[in-house]
Design an enzyme around this catalytic site. Sequence first.
Site, PDB file in Angstrom:
ATOM      1  N   ARG A 224      18.836  43.630  21.148  1.00  0.00           N
ATOM      2  CA  ARG A 224      17.390  43.669  20.954  1.00  0.00           C
ATOM      3  C   ARG A 224      16.823  44.957  21.565  1.00  0.00           C
ATOM      4  O   ARG A 224      17.260  45.383  22.637  1.00  0.00           O
ATOM      5  CB  ARG A 224      16.715  42.473  21.635  1.00  0.00           C
ATOM      6  CG  ARG A 224      16.898  41.138  20.919  1.00  0.00           C
ATOM      7  CD  ARG A 224      16.138  41.068  19.591  1.00  0.00           C
ATOM      8  NE  ARG A 224      16.248  39.769  18.936  1.00  0.00           N
ATOM      9  CZ  ARG A 224      17.151  39.462  18.001  1.00  0.00           C
ATOM     10  NH1 ARG A 224      18.033  40.352  17.591  1.00  0.00           N
ATOM     11  NH2 ARG A 224      17.162  38.248  17.463  1.00  0.00           N
ATOM     12  N   HIS A 272      18.351  47.623  12.197  1.00  0.00           N
ATOM     13  CA  HIS A 272      18.577  46.201  12.527  1.00  0.00           C
ATOM     14  C   HIS A 272      19.437  45.513  11.445  1.00  0.00           C
ATOM     15  O   HIS A 272      19.002  44.551  10.803  1.00  0.00           O
ATOM     16  CB  HIS A 272      17.244  45.453  12.701  1.00  0.00           C
ATOM     17  CG  HIS A 272      17.394  44.149  13.462  1.00  0.00           C
ATOM     18  ND1 HIS A 272      16.450  43.677  14.354  1.00  0.00           N
ATOM     19  CD2 HIS A 272      18.394  43.212  13.466  1.00  0.00           C
ATOM     20  CE1 HIS A 272      16.857  42.513  14.856  1.00  0.00           C
ATOM     21  NE2 HIS A 272      18.031  42.209  14.316  1.00  0.00           N
TER      22      HIS A 272
END
Length: 309
Positions: A224, A272
């Site tokens: 993250r 991502h």
Amino acid sequence: MAIGLFVHPDDPRDWVGELHAVLPKEEIRRWPDLGDRADIEIALVGKPEPGALQGLSRLRLIHCLWAGVDQLFQDPTFPRNLPLVRMIDPGLAASMAESALAHVLAAHRRLHDYRRQQDAGTWKALPQPRADERSVGILGLGELGRATASLLRPFGFRLAGWSRTAKQLDGIACFAGRDQLHPFLQRSEIAVNLLPLTPETRNLFDAGVFAALPAGGVFINLARGGHVVEADLLAALDAGHLGQAVLDVFQTEPLPQGNPLWRHPRVTVTPHVAAFTDARTAIPEVAHNIARFRAGESPRGLVDLEAGY
Ligand code: NDP
Ligand code: OXD
């Protein structure tokens, strides 16, 4: 009663088809067409719109379709009084391990250095350590960290891992807790982040952590963006201490155009994509969890709401 599916309307995966294949008797309603909201007993969620779970008066279980659940807690209306299960998907784990392997091998074989040499038109062989001379550290020894370690192990790297609770794993030097973070970092020439984002791990990668990595080290963040203090990362790269950062996740996604990480010569950006839940392998797991829940058993991947993962 019905199962509510809260995934983005543009999500191309065939969630409903896979759900019908394994749960033919269940009624599946896909948000925003939920009908009477009081019918929804189980919510399957990715990153739902803020407030999307409000007014589900008979909701009993929330099953996240993502491995990480931090995105759910960004919504102040997210119900915290219900059992929350996160995704443990063998397809996602295999995909993450593959991404990590690709990035570790690229760092090990110095492909980033050769890319920069190519840009400068430089023909020069660089020293190449053997895999058994190279230390790779994995932060997070959960589903994804262990799958990554298993894929890396046959290459012979000197593997280490860091987790919250102490572990003993074959072929991995295990470190645990804050006290052992720095000794772990100091031996990690290539550091792969696979931690969940929790109050304890937010902004973990700061100036002190980057300074603890060996000079020329490579930081690979597949977890993250909230784990990283971006200004400290840029400073460590600009100072020449950190050799390369491979970043799949960012504080703000999509990464804003003006962000200096886009064009930094020592940064690799991917959008991502390190791993996605695979509906084909994930939905059978979800079905098992629903069966366990209905039988009064604990579903696999129950989130500890206190710890945040
Ligand atoms: P798990 O919950 O299975 O594993 C988490 C690991 O992190 C555990 O080993 C845990 O320790 C460790 N950990 C948690 N908190 C701390 C802490 N404070 N200090 C040290 N170690 C800690 O998670 P997964 O492996 O399934 O997933 C990891 C993360 O990967 C997800 O939360 C998500 O953010 C990210 N992800 C990113 C994707 C992408 O495409 N970029 C795709 C999928 C996931 P312990 O074992 O002691 O509990
Ligand atoms: C996840 C993700 O957590 O896709 O599953 O990031």
